[in-house]
Motif scaffolding. Structure first.
Motif, PDB file in Angstrom:
ATOM      1  N   PRO A  13       0.843  -1.207   0.000  1.00  0.00           N
ATOM      2  CA  PRO A  13       0.000   0.000   0.000  1.00  0.00           C
ATOM      3  C   PRO A  13       0.877   1.255   0.000  1.00  0.00           C
ATOM      4  O   PRO A  13       1.855   1.345   0.744  1.00  0.00           O
ATOM      5  CB  PRO A  13      -0.796  -0.129   1.303  1.00  0.00           C
ATOM      6  CG  PRO A  13      -0.751  -1.590   1.637  1.00  0.00           C
ATOM      7  CD  PRO A  13       0.558  -2.086   1.145  1.00  0.00           C
ATOM      8  N   GLY A  14       0.515   2.207  -0.841  1.00  0.00           N
ATOM      9  CA  GLY A  14       1.305   3.428  -0.936  1.00  0.00           C
ATOM     10  C   GLY A  14       0.959   4.425   0.148  1.00  0.00           C
ATOM     11  O   GLY A  14      -0.033   4.274   0.876  1.00  0.00           O
ATOM     12  N   HIS A  16       8.109  10.230  -4.680  1.00  0.00           N
ATOM     13  CA  HIS A  16       9.148  10.615  -3.713  1.00  0.00           C
ATOM     14  C   HIS A  16       9.752   9.404  -2.993  1.00  0.00           C
ATOM     15  O   HIS A  16      10.892   9.470  -2.525  1.00  0.00           O
ATOM     16  CB  HIS A  16       8.586  11.599  -2.692  1.00  0.00           C
ATOM     17  CG  HIS A  16       8.385  12.977  -3.231  1.00  0.00           C
ATOM     18  ND1 HIS A  16       9.375  13.925  -3.252  1.00  0.00           N
ATOM     19  CD2 HIS A  16       7.294  13.563  -3.810  1.00  0.00           C
ATOM     20  CE1 HIS A  16       8.923  15.042  -3.803  1.00  0.00           C
ATOM     21  NE2 HIS A  16       7.654  14.844  -4.151  1.00  0.00           N
ATOM     22  N   TYR A  17       8.996   8.325  -2.890  1.00  0.00           N
ATOM     23  CA  TYR A  17       9.493   7.130  -2.215  1.00  0.00           C
ATOM     24  C   TYR A  17       9.905   6.047  -3.213  1.00  0.00           C
ATOM     25  O   TYR A  17      10.195   4.925  -2.840  1.00  0.00           O
ATOM     26  CB  TYR A  17       8.417   6.588  -1.271  1.00  0.00           C
ATOM     27  CG  TYR A  17       8.243   7.407  -0.013  1.00  0.00           C
ATOM     28  CD1 TYR A  17       8.721   6.953   1.218  1.00  0.00           C
ATOM     29  CD2 TYR A  17       7.619   8.646  -0.053  1.00  0.00           C
ATOM     30  CE1 TYR A  17       8.567   7.708   2.366  1.00  0.00           C
ATOM     31  CE2 TYR A  17       7.471   9.420   1.078  1.00  0.00           C
ATOM     32  CZ  TYR A  17       7.943   8.945   2.288  1.00  0.00           C
ATOM     33  OH  TYR A  17       7.805   9.705   3.436  1.00  0.00           O
ATOM     34  N   GLY A  18       9.923   6.406  -4.475  1.00  0.00           N
ATOM     35  CA  GLY A  18      10.183   5.437  -5.526  1.00  0.00           C
ATOM     36  C   GLY A  18       8.926   5.282  -6.367  1.00  0.00           C
ATOM     37  O   GLY A  18       8.056   6.162  -6.408  1.00  0.00           O
ATOM     38  N   LEU A  30       9.053  13.748 -10.186  1.00  0.00           N
ATOM     39  CA  LEU A  30       9.045  13.210  -8.833  1.00  0.00           C
ATOM     40  C   LEU A  30       7.732  13.542  -8.121  1.00  0.00           C
ATOM     41  O   LEU A  30       7.275  12.791  -7.253  1.00  0.00           O
ATOM     42  CB  LEU A  30      10.225  13.821  -8.057  1.00  0.00           C
ATOM     43  CG  LEU A  30      10.618  13.225  -6.713  1.00  0.00           C
ATOM     44  CD1 LEU A  30      11.292  11.881  -6.904  1.00  0.00           C
ATOM     45  CD2 LEU A  30      11.559  14.176  -5.981  1.00  0.00           C
ATOM     46  N   HIS A  31       7.113  14.665  -8.500  1.00  0.00           N
ATOM     47  CA  HIS A  31       5.909  15.149  -7.813  1.00  0.00           C
ATOM     48  C   HIS A  31       4.625  14.630  -8.449  1.00  0.00           C
ATOM     49  O   HIS A  31       3.535  14.970  -7.979  1.00  0.00           O
ATOM     50  CB  HIS A  31       5.903  16.682  -7.816  1.00  0.00           C
ATOM     51  CG  HIS A  31       7.188  17.293  -7.349  1.00  0.00           C
ATOM     52  ND1 HIS A  31       7.645  17.140  -6.049  1.00  0.00           N
ATOM     53  CD2 HIS A  31       8.127  18.034  -8.002  1.00  0.00           C
ATOM     54  CE1 HIS A  31       8.807  17.769  -5.925  1.00  0.00           C
ATOM     55  NE2 HIS A  31       9.124  18.318  -7.086  1.00  0.00           N
ATOM     56  N   LYS A  32       4.726  13.827  -9.493  1.00  0.00           N
ATOM     57  CA  LYS A  32       3.529  13.338 -10.183  1.00  0.00           C
ATOM     58  C   LYS A  32       3.187  11.912  -9.745  1.00  0.00           C
ATOM     59  O   LYS A  32       4.078  11.078  -9.583  1.00  0.00           O
ATOM     60  CB  LYS A  32       3.744  13.363 -11.696  1.00  0.00           C
ATOM     61  CG  LYS A  32       3.931  14.778 -12.282  1.00  0.00           C
ATOM     62  CD  LYS A  32       4.177  14.698 -13.778  1.00  0.00           C
ATOM     63  CE  LYS A  32       4.321  16.080 -14.396  1.00  0.00           C
ATOM     64  NZ  LYS A  32       3.021  16.791 -14.447  1.00  0.00           N
ATOM     65  N   ASP A  33       1.912  11.634  -9.585  1.00  0.00           N
ATOM     66  CA  ASP A  33       1.474  10.305  -9.154  1.00  0.00           C
ATOM     67  C   ASP A  33       1.842   9.220 -10.161  1.00  0.00           C
ATOM     68  O   ASP A  33       2.082   8.070  -9.793  1.00  0.00           O
ATOM     69  CB  ASP A  33      -0.040  10.285  -8.917  1.00  0.00           C
ATOM     70  CG  ASP A  33      -0.439  11.065  -7.671  1.00  0.00           C
ATOM     71  OD1 ASP A  33       0.436  11.261  -6.781  1.00  0.00           O
ATOM     72  OD2 ASP A  33      -1.604  11.482  -7.576  1.00  0.00           O
ATOM     73  N   ASP A  34       1.867   9.591 -11.463  1.00  0.00           N
ATOM     74  CA  ASP A  34       2.214   8.609 -12.494  1.00  0.00           C
ATOM     75  C   ASP A  34       3.666   8.761 -12.955  1.00  0.00           C
ATOM     76  O   ASP A  34       4.071   8.170 -13.954  1.00  0.00           O
ATOM     77  CB  ASP A  34       1.267   8.721 -13.691  1.00  0.00           C
ATOM     78  CG  ASP A  34       1.382  10.079 -14.388  1.00  0.00           C
ATOM     79  OD1 ASP A  34       2.131  10.956 -13.901  1.00  0.00           O
ATOM     80  OD2 ASP A  34       0.716  10.268 -15.427  1.00  0.00           O
ATOM     81  N   GLY A  35       4.434   9.575 -12.218  1.00  0.00           N
ATOM     82  CA  GLY A  35       5.836   9.772 -12.559  1.00  0.00           C
ATOM     83  C   GLY A  35       6.056  10.434 -13.903  1.00  0.00           C
ATOM     84  O   GLY A  35       7.190  10.460 -14.408  1.00  0.00           O
TER      85      GLY A  35
END
Length: 476
Positions: free
Chosen positions: A92-93, A100-102, A359-364
């Motif tokens: 779970p994210g 930011h966490y990978g 880095l700040h995007k949910d889908d990278g």
């Protein structure tokens, strides 16, 4: 009391008898180390090697034939992949974590769902096979490469051979979009056909369809030697080189090794490892009087604030490097067994190495620059060949040695060199620093956009810069 004084004097002299020579030896050793690291050499020795299993055969010549090669797949291979994708376990994210966490676990589920239900590996194999593939045995291992010749050459035009070398976690597939621009430039409105290439893209040994070395010690110099042998085997005496990431390191070593064979070297990433007082002064003054230390306004914009862009951001993006440079086989076990883990590990690099703001995007930001088919095809090249571990070992072989003492660190590059500096590259190297290693820079271009995977992301920009560089070299 006189006896005690004499005893103390004797003890003191005994200590001196040990400490003075030890200190002299230490200082002498440091001086020799400094002198050796400062000593420059003209070229790297080509040498020879054996990377096949067991001992090198004492008799018999190596098979030098060029063999056609075709990528194939099977129902069994695809069924095994699907089973593993269906059985994936997800973590779970964290809310608002983005990348930011990978690799974001929520987006990873979407990628895997597409991979399982829509991605067509058989179709992508056909795409991969649209260019001619070959293998040849060099130093005991099978080297894979694609070799694409122009379909049409205008009368009187010479075809320039160009060797393009990928890096990690890329592959020969990175060059599929740029190849037609280089082999058929007129058809793609790039020029009037005055510069035409035939392109050779090998897989680094241990990557994709090139056999992995069976012996320890295979590093960039060995890869450089093998690729020189490959070009010689193909009948080329002089050729151009292009590379980024490890490809930059390997092609630089090729230019240092056989400069007489290299007409020109074009790079989209520069490794300049030397530090010292001069560099420190350059960094400090560059923020205030950049012109005094040879920095341009664009250099300042890309390099400062220096601590943030060259230390914090580099540390954030280089954690993988420390693992792969020390214990690659340990981390590699899980990646080689799990396609989901492998995809997360590889595709995370295609996010932040393409654009740091991703880095700040949910889908990278992955699908803003690439399609999922393109990204997963690159992952599949690692998956079906089980080459992730051997590709990671390349870091250990190259980084485990003292970088200042290796021959390639002490050799300079004197062949004509072109540099394409992309703004989103992991680290920016200004021309004035690059000149410390590359002594004959013909072109240095500040590219308007793009990041680490230049040929994959901005093929037209890179192709234009390569052509511009080659035209300049041909006029020398």
């Amino acid at each position: 009391q006189t006896i005690l004084c004499r005893l103390r004097s004797f003890e003191y002299s005994q200590k001196n008898a040990v400490l003075v020579p030890a200190a002299a030896l230490g200082i002498g050793g440091m001086l020799v180390y400094w002198l050796r690291s400062r000593h420059k050499i003209k070229a790297i020795e080509m040498g020879d090697g054996w990377w096949g299993p067991g001992e090198r055969p004492l008799q018999g010549k190596e098979d030098e034939s060029i063999r056609p090669f075709k990528i194939e797949t099977s129902d069994k291979e695809i069924e095994d992949l699907h089973r593993r994708l269906e059985q994936a376990r997800y973590t779970p994210g964290l809310e608002g974590a983005a990348f930011h966490y990978g690799f974001n676990s929520g987006y990873l589920r979407k990628v895997v769902t597409y991979w399982r239900n829509q991605f067509d590996w058989r179709k992508q194999v056909e795409v991969l096979n649209k260019y001619p593939h070959f293998q040849t045995t060099i130093e005991g291992i099978d080297i894979h490469f694609i070799h694409v010749k122009p379909s049409y050459v205008p009368h009187g035009r010479a075809v320039r051979p160009l060797l393009m070398v990928h890096g990690w976690p890329g592959s020969f597939y990175e060059f599929y979009k740029i190849i037609p621009l280089l082999t058929e430039p007129a058809r793609h409105s790039l020029n009037e056909g005055d510069v035409v290439f035939e392109v050779i893209c090998p897989s680094i040994p241990g990557y994709g369809f090139s056999e992995a070395p069976h012996q320890k010690g295979f590093e960039a110099v060995a890869a450089a030697r093998i690729f020189h042998k490959l070009m010689n085997r193909l009948g080329f005496k002089e050729y151009y080189l292009q590379g980024g990431d490890w490809g930059s390191h390997i092609t630089t070593n090729m230019a240092q090794m056989l400069p007489q064979s290299v007409k020109g070297l074009h790079l989209n990433l520069i490794f300049v490892g030397r530090q010292g007082l001069r560099r420190m002064i350059s960094v400090m003054l560059g923020a205030y009087v950049p012109w005094l230390v040879g920095l341009t306004r664009e250099d300042v914009q890309r390099m400062y604030p220096f601590i943030q862009k060259n230390i914090y951001e580099l540390l954030r993006e280089s954690g993988y490097l420390h693992i792969q440079a020390t214990k690659p086989d340990t981390a590699g076990c899980g990646l080689n067994d799990s396609p989901v883990g492998l995809a997360a590990y590889i595709l995370e690099k295609f996010s932040t190495w393409t654009d740091k703001s991703f880095l700040h995007k949910d889908d990278g930001g992955l699908e803003s620059k690439y399609s999922l088919d393109e990204l997963l095809t690159n992952v599949m090249i690692y998956w079906v060949t089980s080459s992730i571990v051997s590709s990671m070992r390349f870091y250990k072989e190259n980084i485990s040695k003292d970088p200042t003492m290796t021959a390639n660190a002490r050799a300079r590059v004197y062949v004509p060199t072109g540099i394409a500096a992309f703004p989103q590259e992991i680290v920016h190297t200004p021309r004035t620093w690059a000149k410390e290693i590359y002594r004959n820079i013909i072109t240095y271009s500040y590219m308007p956009r793009g990041g680490h995977f230049a040929a994959f992301e901005e093929p037209k920009l890179l192709a234009q810069d390569i052509m511009h560089f080659v035209r300049k070299v041909e006029q020398l």
